[in-house]
Motif scaffolding. Structure first.
Motif, mmCIF file in Angstrom:
data_model
loop_
_atom_site.group_PDB
_atom_site.id
_atom_site.type_symbol
_atom_site.label_atom_id
_atom_site.label_comp_id
_atom_site.label_asym_id
_atom_site.label_seq_id
_atom_site.Cartn_x
_atom_site.Cartn_y
_atom_site.Cartn_z
ATOM 1 N N ASN A 137 4.371 4.767 -6.179
ATOM 2 C CA ASN A 137 3.848 4.070 -6.722
ATOM 3 C C ASN A 137 4.726 2.744 -7.339
ATOM 4 O O ASN A 137 4.251 1.949 -8.014
ATOM 5 N N LEU A 138 6.047 3.101 -6.908
ATOM 6 C CA LEU A 138 6.961 1.933 -7.239
ATOM 7 C C LEU A 138 6.531 0.839 -6.166
ATOM 8 O O LEU A 138 6.681 -0.392 -6.438
ATOM 9 N N SER A 139 6.288 1.164 -4.925
ATOM 10 C CA SER A 139 5.795 0.201 -3.915
ATOM 11 C C SER A 139 4.216 -0.347 -4.552
ATOM 12 O O SER A 139 4.086 -1.574 -4.369
ATOM 13 N N MET A 140 3.601 0.462 -5.012
ATOM 14 C CA MET A 140 2.235 -0.238 -5.591
ATOM 15 C C MET A 140 2.291 -1.023 -6.667
ATOM 16 O O MET A 140 1.828 -2.086 -6.655
ATOM 17 N N TYR A 141 3.423 -0.903 -7.524
ATOM 18 C CA TYR A 141 3.695 -1.718 -8.575
ATOM 19 C C TYR A 141 4.353 -3.084 -8.033
ATOM 20 O O TYR A 141 3.658 -4.095 -8.626
ATOM 21 N N CYS A 142 4.909 -3.295 -6.875
ATOM 22 C CA CYS A 142 5.331 -4.495 -6.243
ATOM 23 C C CYS A 142 4.241 -5.314 -5.726
ATOM 24 O O CYS A 142 4.033 -6.325 -5.737
ATOM 25 N N HIS A 143 3.473 -4.314 -5.089
ATOM 26 C CA HIS A 143 2.100 -4.842 -4.455
ATOM 27 C C HIS A 143 1.349 -5.460 -5.578
ATOM 28 O O HIS A 143 0.856 -6.676 -5.321
ATOM 29 N N GLU A 144 0.923 -4.798 -6.471
ATOM 30 C CA GLU A 144 -0.260 -5.170 -7.599
ATOM 31 C C GLU A 144 0.347 -6.475 -8.286
ATOM 32 O O GLU A 144 -0.535 -7.244 -8.759
ATOM 33 N N ASN A 145 1.614 -6.449 -8.429
ATOM 34 C CA ASN A 145 2.375 -7.824 -9.161
ATOM 35 C C ASN A 145 2.817 -8.843 -8.064
ATOM 36 O O ASN A 145 3.571 -9.621 -8.847
ATOM 37 N N ASN A 146 2.267 -8.792 -6.769
ATOM 38 C CA ASN A 146 2.574 -9.887 -6.008
ATOM 39 C C ASN A 146 4.057 -9.918 -5.998
ATOM 40 O O ASN A 146 4.675 -11.127 -5.644
ATOM 41 N N LEU A 147 4.989 -9.235 -5.940
ATOM 42 C CA LEU A 147 6.560 -9.238 -6.060
ATOM 43 C C LEU A 147 6.863 -9.323 -4.645
ATOM 44 O O LEU A 147 8.141 -9.674 -4.341
ATOM 45 N N ILE A 148 6.201 -8.814 -3.409
ATOM 46 C CA ILE A 148 6.690 -9.117 -2.134
ATOM 47 C C ILE A 148 5.571 -8.755 -1.286
ATOM 48 O O ILE A 148 4.470 -8.298 -1.627
ATOM 49 N N SER A 149 5.596 -9.247 -0.134
ATOM 50 C CA SER A 149 4.685 -9.041 0.998
ATOM 51 C C SER A 149 4.368 -7.640 1.040
ATOM 52 O O SER A 149 5.011 -6.806 1.013
ATOM 53 N N THR A 150 2.919 -7.488 1.350
ATOM 54 C CA THR A 150 2.180 -6.306 1.458
ATOM 55 C C THR A 150 2.931 -5.711 2.700
ATOM 56 O O THR A 150 3.323 -4.342 2.725
ATOM 57 N N HIS A 151 2.967 -6.369 3.923
ATOM 58 C CA HIS A 151 3.480 -5.806 5.052
ATOM 59 C C HIS A 151 4.562 -6.745 5.736
ATOM 60 O O HIS A 151 4.239 -8.023 5.643
ATOM 61 N N ILE A 152 5.716 -6.450 6.005
ATOM 62 C CA ILE A 152 7.068 -7.098 6.512
ATOM 63 C C ILE A 152 7.061 -6.817 8.101
ATOM 64 O O ILE A 152 7.363 -5.555 8.406
ATOM 65 N N THR A 153 6.978 -7.854 8.920
ATOM 66 C CA THR A 153 7.251 -7.645 10.318
ATOM 67 C C THR A 153 8.582 -8.481 10.659
ATOM 68 O O THR A 153 9.315 -8.201 11.733
ATOM 69 N N ASN A 154 9.052 -9.401 9.715
ATOM 70 C CA ASN A 154 10.181 -10.291 10.057
ATOM 71 C C ASN A 154 11.555 -9.542 9.433
ATOM 72 O O ASN A 154 11.629 -9.500 8.456
ATOM 73 N N LYS A 155 12.423 -9.161 10.426
ATOM 74 C CA LYS A 155 13.719 -8.451 9.918
ATOM 75 C C LYS A 155 14.478 -9.446 9.137
ATOM 76 O O LYS A 155 15.532 -8.991 8.418
ATOM 77 N N ASN A 156 14.359 -10.670 9.173
ATOM 78 C CA ASN A 156 15.163 -11.605 8.466
ATOM 79 C C ASN A 156 14.397 -12.009 7.183
ATOM 80 O O ASN A 156 15.022 -12.947 6.422
ATOM 81 N N THR A 157 13.550 -11.460 6.620
ATOM 82 C CA THR A 157 13.001 -11.629 5.361
ATOM 83 C C THR A 157 13.802 -11.556 4.285
ATOM 84 O O THR A 157 14.969 -10.373 4.255
ATOM 85 N N LYS A 158 13.908 -12.250 3.287
ATOM 86 C CA LYS A 158 15.009 -12.062 2.275
ATOM 87 C C LYS A 158 14.454 -10.887 1.192
ATOM 88 O O LYS A 158 13.379 -10.664 1.098
ATOM 89 N N LYS A 159 15.670 -10.298 0.859
ATOM 90 C CA LYS A 159 15.481 -9.380 -0.424
ATOM 91 C C LYS A 159 15.181 -10.188 -1.703
ATOM 92 O O LYS A 159 15.469 -11.347 -1.912
ATOM 93 N N VAL A 160 13.869 -9.304 -2.275
ATOM 94 C CA VAL A 160 13.503 -9.773 -3.574
ATOM 95 C C VAL A 160 14.298 -8.968 -4.665
ATOM 96 O O VAL A 160 14.072 -7.737 -4.718
ATOM 97 N N ASP A 161 14.675 -9.695 -5.781
ATOM 98 C CA ASP A 161 14.920 -8.926 -7.077
ATOM 99 C C ASP A 161 13.537 -8.492 -7.640
ATOM 100 O O ASP A 161 12.865 -9.516 -8.176
ATOM 101 N N VAL A 162 13.477 -7.352 -8.215
ATOM 102 C CA VAL A 162 12.338 -7.209 -8.988
ATOM 103 C C VAL A 162 12.826 -6.068 -10.093
ATOM 104 O O VAL A 162 13.849 -5.404 -10.076
ATOM 105 N N LYS A 163 12.020 -6.290 -11.336
ATOM 106 C CA LYS A 163 12.301 -5.398 -12.600
ATOM 107 C C LYS A 163 10.865 -4.595 -12.535
ATOM 108 O O LYS A 163 9.883 -5.066 -12.647
#
Length: 261
Positions: A137-163
């Motif tokens: 549900n932490l993951s769902m929170y990020c997903h529903e609020n568009n805080l990060i991509s749903t699925h990541i394949t690029n290992k160079n994707t930058k980290k995102v700060d979320v509250k």
């Protein structure tokens, strides 16, 4: 995309969002020699188009009933479609019979959390549960609020700060845990249902020859590439929770953790 005539056995992958369903469906399809882009999920409009299921789609809004129908999602415009399908045994059976993938996904909400529908079907069903529901549900929170991509394949994707709002995560756990546990209990002894857990399948050590043999027998398929690994990265590795001390609460993790039965 045209994969030709239906020529394989198809298994349903039943779960909730953010449980690793995309990861698992890609592993299974990949091991079966079917590495392709496509729509493996029931509520996508393209799933009905690609698998010749449009005769099941209805667009008469006056007859739409939220207790028996579910809207399609149109990925081309990233919006819910006005059309819908019947949440029924017939819809699922036709999807299985015509689906041109070895596995396709159904989220519990896409069948309106109706376990009795699953209990009536005879096709193989893999029920995937994420034991750590707090993390889900932490993951769902990020997903529903568009805080990060749903699925990541690029290992160079930058980290995102979320509250993260802890109360919202708690409410989600309170709502979804009873539903997931109900399916787990009701389907436990159903011969065509095999329950598996995200925490197991995410570890490569779990994918022994014995486990893969069990999957082959259960799904009635023969894998051609047992070493296939999909390109997905764990989304949580790309999230920096600003209020981590508050959110990573051992008491909440333990409270909402779903155990094997």
């Amino acid at each position: 995309m045209n994969l030709g005539n239906k020529s394989m056995n198809t298994t349903i992958l039943l779960s909730e969002q953010r449980c690793g369903t995309t990861y698992l469906s890609n592993i299974i399809n990949g091991m079966s020699g079917q590495v392709k882009s496509g729509y493996y999920e029931l509520f996508f409009k393209n799933f009905f188009i690609e698998n010749n299921l449009m005769h099941l789609v209805k667009c008469d809004l006056e007859k739409f009933d939220e207790n028996f129908h579910y809207n399609l999602y149109d990925t081309s415009i990233q919006k819910w479609d006005k059309c819908y399908y019947d949440v029924s045994e017939n819809t699922i059976n036709e999807a299985v019979n015509k689906c041109r993938s070895f596995v396709f996904k159904i989220q519990l909400f896409q069948i309106l959390n109706k376990v009795n529908i699953v209990k009536k079907i005879k096709s193989p069903v893999l029920y995937l549960i994420r034991k750590n529901q707090w993390q889900r549900n932490l993951s769902m929170y990020c997903h529903e609020n568009n805080l990060i991509s749903t699925h990541i394949t690029n290992k160079n994707t930058k980290k995102v700060d979320v509250k993260i709002d802890k109360d919202i995560v708690k409410k989600r756990c309170e709502y979804y845990n009873p539903i997931i546990k109900s399916f787990q209990k009701e389907l436990k002894n159903q011969k065509n249902v095999k329950t598996i857990y995200y925490e197991d399948i995410q570890n490569k050590e779990y994918w022994t020859d014995e486990f893969i043999n069990e999957l082959e027998d259960f799904m009635k398929v023969k894998f051609t590439d047992r070493n296939y690994i999909p390109p997905f990265k764990k989304t949580r590795n790309f999230v920096n929770i600003i209020n981590e001390a508050e959110i990573m609460d051992d008491e909440m993790i333990k409270k909402y953790y779903i155990k094997k039965i």
